[in-house]
Design a protein around this motif. Structure first.
Motif, PDB file in Angstrom:
ATOM      1  N   THR A  75     -24.866   0.480 -13.317  1.00 21.56           N
ATOM      2  CA  THR A  75     -24.077  -0.013 -14.445  1.00 21.56           C
ATOM      3  C   THR A  75     -23.493  -1.399 -14.175  1.00 21.56           C
ATOM      4  O   THR A  75     -22.916  -2.006 -15.077  1.00 21.56           O
ATOM      5  N   SER A  76     -23.623  -1.871 -12.933  1.00 21.89           N
ATOM      6  CA  SER A  76     -23.158  -3.209 -12.560  1.00 21.89           C
ATOM      7  C   SER A  76     -24.029  -3.698 -11.411  1.00 21.89           C
ATOM      8  O   SER A  76     -24.768  -2.905 -10.804  1.00 21.89           O
ATOM      9  N   PRO A  77     -23.997  -4.992 -11.095  1.00 22.19           N
ATOM     10  CA  PRO A  77     -24.823  -5.504  -9.990  1.00 22.19           C
ATOM     11  C   PRO A  77     -24.556  -4.765  -8.683  1.00 22.19           C
ATOM     12  O   PRO A  77     -23.431  -4.404  -8.373  1.00 22.19           O
ATOM     13  N   ILE A  78     -25.624  -4.540  -7.918  1.00 20.60           N
ATOM     14  CA  ILE A  78     -25.514  -3.832  -6.650  1.00 20.60           C
ATOM     15  C   ILE A  78     -24.850  -4.731  -5.610  1.00 20.60           C
ATOM     16  O   ILE A  78     -25.150  -5.917  -5.495  1.00 20.60           O
ATOM     17  N   GLY A  79     -23.957  -4.144  -4.839  1.00 22.58           N
ATOM     18  CA  GLY A  79     -23.265  -4.881  -3.789  1.00 22.58           C
ATOM     19  C   GLY A  79     -21.841  -5.192  -4.192  1.00 22.58           C
ATOM     20  O   GLY A  79     -21.554  -5.434  -5.364  1.00 22.58           O
ATOM     21  N   ARG A  80     -20.950  -5.170  -3.222  1.00 22.68           N
ATOM     22  CA  ARG A  80     -19.540  -5.498  -3.485  1.00 22.68           C
ATOM     23  C   ARG A  80     -19.295  -6.898  -2.967  1.00 22.68           C
ATOM     24  O   ARG A  80     -19.544  -7.186  -1.802  1.00 22.68           O
ATOM     25  N   VAL A  81     -18.812  -7.773  -3.846  1.00 19.17           N
ATOM     26  CA  VAL A  81     -18.744  -9.196  -3.529  1.00 19.17           C
ATOM     27  C   VAL A  81     -17.318  -9.635  -3.265  1.00 19.17           C
ATOM     28  O   VAL A  81     -16.394  -9.318  -4.019  1.00 19.17           O
ATOM     29  N   MET A  82     -17.161 -10.391  -2.199  1.00 17.39           N
ATOM     30  CA  MET A  82     -15.888 -10.985  -1.816  1.00 17.39           C
ATOM     31  C   MET A  82     -15.980 -12.495  -2.016  1.00 17.39           C
ATOM     32  O   MET A  82     -16.926 -13.129  -1.564  1.00 17.39           O
ATOM     33  N   HIS A 115     -23.667  -4.829   1.315  1.00 18.60           N
ATOM     34  CA  HIS A 115     -24.648  -3.850   0.848  1.00 18.60           C
ATOM     35  C   HIS A 115     -24.696  -2.676   1.830  1.00 18.60           C
ATOM     36  O   HIS A 115     -24.648  -2.870   3.054  1.00 18.60           O
ATOM     37  N   HIS A 116     -24.818  -1.487   1.297  1.00 17.87           N
ATOM     38  CA  HIS A 116     -24.824  -0.273   2.108  1.00 17.87           C
ATOM     39  C   HIS A 116     -26.228  -0.004   2.641  1.00 17.87           C
ATOM     40  O   HIS A 116     -27.172   0.129   1.867  1.00 17.87           O
ATOM     41  N   GLN A 117     -26.344   0.069   3.959  1.00 21.53           N
ATOM     42  CA  GLN A 117     -27.634   0.295   4.610  1.00 21.53           C
ATOM     43  C   GLN A 117     -27.518   1.509   5.530  1.00 21.53           C
ATOM     44  O   GLN A 117     -27.170   1.402   6.702  1.00 21.53           O
ATOM     45  N   VAL A 118     -27.788   2.677   4.976  1.00 26.99           N
ATOM     46  CA  VAL A 118     -27.715   3.909   5.760  1.00 26.99           C
ATOM     47  C   VAL A 118     -28.836   3.925   6.799  1.00 26.99           C
ATOM     48  O   VAL A 118     -29.988   3.633   6.491  1.00 26.99           O
ATOM     49  N   GLN A 119     -28.459   4.261   8.034  1.00 25.01           N
ATOM     50  CA  GLN A 119     -29.433   4.420   9.108  1.00 25.01           C
ATOM     51  C   GLN A 119     -29.571   5.917   9.384  1.00 25.01           C
ATOM     52  O   GLN A 119     -28.646   6.541   9.917  1.00 25.01           O
ATOM     53  N   PRO A 120     -30.722   6.522   9.033  1.00 25.65           N
ATOM     54  CA  PRO A 120     -30.841   7.982   9.090  1.00 25.65           C
ATOM     55  C   PRO A 120     -30.776   8.557  10.498  1.00 25.65           C
ATOM     56  O   PRO A 120     -30.533   9.758  10.660  1.00 25.65           O
ATOM     57  N   TRP A 121     -30.982   7.719  11.527  1.00 21.93           N
ATOM     58  CA  TRP A 121     -30.881   8.243  12.892  1.00 21.93           C
ATOM     59  C   TRP A 121     -29.425   8.385  13.340  1.00 21.93           C
ATOM     60  O   TRP A 121     -29.151   8.902  14.404  1.00 21.93           O
ATOM     61  N   HIS A 122     -28.496   7.907  12.516  1.00 24.67           N
ATOM     62  CA  HIS A 122     -27.075   8.164  12.721  1.00 24.67           C
ATOM     63  C   HIS A 122     -26.659   9.231  11.706  1.00 24.67           C
ATOM     64  O   HIS A 122     -26.486   8.931  10.520  1.00 24.67           O
TER      65      HIS A 122
END
Length: 210
Positions: free
Chosen positions: A7-14, A60-67
């Motif tokens: 519903t809005s651009p991906i990513g949280r901007v500062m 941007h959220h980057q999930v690492q599945p090995w964690h």
């Protein structure tokens, strides 16, 4: 209708919308290299460039599945943002990076999933001032999905996290931290000093502002 769309651009901007450039950072809360990069950016790049209106930073959220706890940490951050907005998100993100060892394998291997969510909600309250109960409710299994008969519904933040991950995948992002410059993947290092970041940023910002 197809799959859900954001519903809005991906990513949280500062940073200021008028800043000429955007540094994108794909981060995993349980990655030591991500933590080292984020703490450097907050300590040195944000005051010199973001606060001065020269640069925006897009998280941007980057999930690492090995964690194994990675997705839970990212769900919690998204829940904090929903409850408390941008300021709460930035405070929680820094605190989570600083205390990430509490969510490493040796700290959580014998903990039930619900206990990890409890711990994240408590950290959200302590670091960002949001109500722990409000965050924790968003980390419950999605009641609407359960009511519709789903057996593997995920939390109430699951769909939002899926969109975040889909965005990184379509760009070909595989590991954290990965950085982009105005949307283009670029070579940086989590081990850079403040001086090395300035050597990277100064000519790019100068060129963009010319």
């Amino acid at each position: 209708m197809g799959p859900p769309l954001p519903t809005s651009p991906i990513g949280r901007v500062m940073g200021s919308p008028s800043a000429p450039c955007v540094l994108g950072v794909f981060q995993d809360y349980t990655c030591p290299f991500s933590a080292r990069l984020w703490k450097r950016l907050v300590a040195d790049v944000v005051p010199k460039y973001v606060d001065a209106g020269k640069l925006r930073i897009a998280f941007h959220h980057q999930v690492q599945p090995w964690h194994p706890t990675s997705s839970m940490c990212h769900e919690a951050a998204l829940a904090v943002a929903r409850v408390g907005g941008d300021e709460a998100f930035w405070k929680f993100s820094l605190a989570l990076m600083e205390q990430q060892v509490d969510f490493f394998d040796l700290s959580t291997y014998d903990m039930p999933r619900s206990a990890v969510y409890d711990k994240l909600s408590e950290l959200a309250h302590a670091s960002a001032g949001v109500e722990a109960k409000a965050v924790r409710e968003l980390l419950m299994l999605d009641p609407a999905a359960i009511a519709s008969g789903q057996k593997n519904p995920g939390t109430q933040m699951c769909t939002e996290l899926k969109l975040q991950i889909k965005y990184g995948r379509q760009l070909g992002v595989h590991v954290s931290p990965t950085t982009t410059w105005n949307g283009m993947i670029c070579d940086t290092s989590s081990g850079w000093s403040a001086e090395e970041w300035s050597a990277f940023l100064d000519p790019l910002i100068e060129q963009a502002s010319a």
